[in-house]
Scaffold this motif. Sequence first.
Motif, PDB file in Angstrom:
ATOM      1  N   PHE A 134      -5.542 -11.192   1.123  1.00 41.89           N
ATOM      2  CA  PHE A 134      -4.201 -11.165   0.530  1.00 41.89           C
ATOM      3  C   PHE A 134      -3.668  -9.730   0.540  1.00 41.89           C
ATOM      4  O   PHE A 134      -4.441  -8.772   0.470  1.00 41.89           O
ATOM      5  CB  PHE A 134      -4.237 -11.721  -0.905  1.00 41.89           C
TER       6      PHE A 134
ATOM      7  N   CYS B 209      -1.932  -6.396  -0.912  1.00 39.04           N
ATOM      8  CA  CYS B 209      -2.100  -5.782  -2.227  1.00 39.04           C
ATOM      9  C   CYS B 209      -1.436  -4.413  -2.271  1.00 39.04           C
ATOM     10  O   CYS B 209      -1.622  -3.601  -1.362  1.00 39.04           O
ATOM     11  CB  CYS B 209      -3.601  -5.646  -2.526  1.00 39.04           C
ATOM     12  N   ARG B 210      -0.661  -4.191  -3.312  1.00 33.93           N
ATOM     13  CA  ARG B 210      -0.013  -2.894  -3.494  1.00 33.93           C
ATOM     14  C   ARG B 210      -0.496  -2.209  -4.775  1.00 33.93           C
ATOM     15  O   ARG B 210       0.144  -1.283  -5.260  1.00 33.93           O
ATOM     16  CB  ARG B 210       1.504  -3.071  -3.545  1.00 33.93           C
ATOM     17  N   CYS B 211      -1.595  -2.694  -5.322  1.00 34.80           N
ATOM     18  CA  CYS B 211      -2.116  -2.091  -6.552  1.00 34.80           C
ATOM     19  C   CYS B 211      -2.717  -0.723  -6.233  1.00 34.80           C
ATOM     20  O   CYS B 211      -3.483  -0.577  -5.278  1.00 34.80           O
ATOM     21  CB  CYS B 211      -3.206  -2.977  -7.159  1.00 34.80           C
TER      22      CYS B 211
ATOM     23  N   HIS C 132     -10.566  -4.602  -8.655  1.00 36.04           N
ATOM     24  CA  HIS C 132      -9.490  -5.574  -8.444  1.00 36.04           C
ATOM     25  C   HIS C 132     -10.089  -6.961  -8.643  1.00 36.04           C
ATOM     26  O   HIS C 132     -11.015  -7.350  -7.945  1.00 36.04           O
ATOM     27  CB  HIS C 132      -8.960  -5.422  -7.019  1.00 36.04           C
TER      28      HIS C 132
ATOM     29  N   CYS D  75      -3.034  -9.771  -8.309  1.00 38.21           N
ATOM     30  CA  CYS D  75      -2.594  -8.383  -8.236  1.00 38.21           C
ATOM     31  C   CYS D  75      -1.898  -7.970  -9.528  1.00 38.21           C
ATOM     32  O   CYS D  75      -1.197  -8.764 -10.154  1.00 38.21           O
ATOM     33  CB  CYS D  75      -1.627  -8.199  -7.072  1.00 38.21           C
TER      34      CYS D  75
HETATM   35 ZN   LIG Z   1      -3.562  -5.972  -5.822  1.00 41.07          ZN
END
Ligand SMILES: [Zn+2]
Length: 300
Positions: free
Chosen positions: A102, A104-106, A118, A122
């Motif tokens: 997936f 993810c911008r975390c 993680h 998210c």
């Molecule tokens: Zn994330």
Amino acid sequence: MRDRQRSSYRGRFAPSPTGDLHFGSLLAALGSWLCARRANGAWLVRIDDIDPPREVPGSAGSILRTLRVCGLEPDEPPWHQGTRAPAYEDALQRLRADGYAFPCRCSRSDLAANGGAHRGACVVPHDSGTAFARDPAWRVRVDDAVIVFEDGLQGLQRWPLAADGDFVVKRADGPFAYQLACAVDDAAQGITEVVRGADLLDSTPRQIFLMRLLGLREPAYLHLPVAVTAAGEKLSKSSGARAIDAHGPAPALRAALALLGIPAAALRQPSPRTLLRDALAAFEPAALPHARILAAPGFS
Ligand SMILES: [Zn+2]
């Protein structure tokens, strides 16, 4: 040795081109070479050049030349992982299609509340319609997976992946992660046993996990002790470990072979090739040290 029929064993040494070959990487190269040759199998070299910003120009060539001078000749042309992006992309798309990968911008700070790991959803929504300046990273969700495997030297291993959380398989700045590249290429090269330093033991469960998700054949694993300085610091390019002397590698070869359990009586030959021949004849996998670290005085 070469006149006997080749077995199905396939081993490899996979250095990163971040500097010259040093004693720590020589130990891993020799360990994998001895195991492959004793099994009358093939020994391959794969250059792990998946992270261009960390590369030192010219070091891939320098590592290959030093291996050759040491008498460590791969049986097939070396692979360069920098040319393998299409295969990694294909693997990522399969993981994505199956719902395992997936976007993810975390950031690290976003994950700080979870101890940096993680877990599942998210923290930063990636489909909120906001315009993002950068591409996302891609992670694989681990849920409650526990990876159990028998290491040839370190014994039974049991690793719950949730401890470190969903891991990155492609970074936001573009490169594919080591775990994905390594899993894909060990399978693509038909590697049957991965022999490498115990500093990579904690990577192995994630690589096995990816292989299982992708339906790839898993190799066996054997994690060798890692060479450290008298002060206990791992020998590495970043810690300034000295390069192996390509004009006189025999002392380093003797010291590394001794650490791998070869008796001194088998280490008297003057040239790398004859030294390796005698060492191989005397090599017993049962004599490999089980420690995870070994002091390598004089080679830091
Ligand atoms: Zn994330």
